[in-house]
Design an enzyme around this catalytic site. Structure first.
Site, PDB file in Angstrom:
ATOM      1  N   TYR A  38      -2.959  -1.265   9.637  1.00 27.83           N
ATOM      2  CA  TYR A  38      -2.960  -1.683   8.227  1.00 27.83           C
ATOM      3  C   TYR A  38      -1.644  -1.319   7.560  1.00 27.83           C
ATOM      4  O   TYR A  38      -0.975  -2.160   6.937  1.00 27.83           O
ATOM      5  CB  TYR A  38      -4.133  -1.011   7.513  1.00 27.83           C
ATOM      6  CG  TYR A  38      -4.167  -1.202   6.017  1.00 27.83           C
ATOM      7  CD1 TYR A  38      -4.763  -2.328   5.459  1.00 27.83           C
ATOM      8  CD2 TYR A  38      -3.625  -0.244   5.153  1.00 27.83           C
ATOM      9  CE1 TYR A  38      -4.803  -2.508   4.077  1.00 27.83           C
ATOM     10  CE2 TYR A  38      -3.662  -0.417   3.780  1.00 27.83           C
ATOM     11  CZ  TYR A  38      -4.253  -1.546   3.241  1.00 27.83           C
ATOM     12  OH  TYR A  38      -4.284  -1.715   1.887  1.00 27.83           O
ATOM     13  N   SER A  46       0.824  -1.210   0.000  1.00 27.43           N
ATOM     14  CA  SER A  46       0.000   0.000   0.000  1.00 27.43           C
ATOM     15  C   SER A  46       0.852   1.251   0.000  1.00 27.43           C
ATOM     16  O   SER A  46       1.933   1.288   0.603  1.00 27.43           O
ATOM     17  CB  SER A  46      -0.909   0.011   1.234  1.00 27.43           C
ATOM     18  OG  SER A  46      -1.577   1.253   1.378  1.00 27.43           O
TER      19      SER A  46
END
Length: 250
Positions: A155, A142
């Site tokens: 995350y 990400s």
């Protein structure tokens, strides 16, 4: 024929990657957690255009289920393609989540770790005997590993761990010619992001305003990159984190 395993492929980036690979004559095994109908539909779509595909259930947060998954995967390889090995592993399965640090529970933290770090780590480990020499692994991480956003800490930390593991895998597996890279998408309009993007147009516009191309990404923007990285055109790219974000926060 090359064979790819794409986790979390019943929707979003994984689905796009599976379709892009199939269009390049790669056979694809797609995994799903609960979206069996979506996965079966994807398999049917690939086979309707002359490709070859299969679907298997997999919950990447359940490491104890990996032995059975590997057995089922091996059986499909033998039955459908008369192969003992496969060529491409795309660790893509993921879940959405947003929680400020003050509100993070242990349950939420463990869920992020199990899905985005522990699961892909041990899945790669158990599938290593089935990976052909000179094969390729892609880990979906990400852009939040580079750009900090409030509410993304567990995350982003897990995705950052996968970026590091990518380099370690490349180092350890290099003797077998196994190439390992991570791709790091920015904000992508998929089912996982619906609540943050489609239901919050102001947030989506703010993301677009910070992106050089002036828009939020689509699943195909990433799926095409995955398929391209797995092609022979990119055999000399290894141990890299490749951001696929349209020029996000530059």
């Amino acid at each position: 024929m090359k064979i790819a395993l794409v986790t979390g492929a019943s929707r979003g980036i994984g689905r796009s990657a599976a379709l892009q690979l199939a269009a390049r004559d790669v056979a694809v095994v797609v995994t799903y957690v609960r979206g069996k109908d979506q996965a079966d539909s994807l398999v049917a779509q690939i086979e309707a255009t002359g490709g070859s595909a299969a679907a298997l259930q997999l919950d990447v947060s359940k490491v104890k289920s990996f032995d059975l998954f590997a057995q089922n995967f091996k059986s499909i390889l033998q039955r459908k393609w008369q192969r003992e090995t496969f060529d491409y592993l795309v660790n893509n399965a993921g879940i959405g989540g947003f929680s400020l640090i003050a509100d993070v529970t242990e349950t939420y933290f463990d869920q992020m770790v199990n899905v985005h770090f522990k699961g892909p780590f041990f899945l790669t480990q158990i599938l290593l005997p089935l990976l052909a020499d000179n094969s390729k692994i892609i880990n979906t991480t990400s852009a939040t590993t580079r750009v900090a956003y409030a509410g993304t800490s567990p995350y982003a930390a897990c995705k950052g761990a996968m970026d590091i593991i990518t380099r370690c895998l490349a180092k350890e597996f290099g003797a077998r010619g196994i190439q390992v890279n991570s791709i790091s998408p920015g904000a992508i309009r998929t089912e996982l992001a619906d609540s943050a993007l489609d239901k919050n147009p102001e947030f989506a516009q703010a993301i677009a305003n910070e992106t050089a191309f002036g828009r939020v990404g689509e699943a195909d923007d990433v799926g095409k990159v995955i398929a391209s990285l797995l092609s022979d055109d990119n055999n000399w790219i290894n141990a890299q984190r490749i951001e696929v974000a349209g020029g996000f926060y530059i």
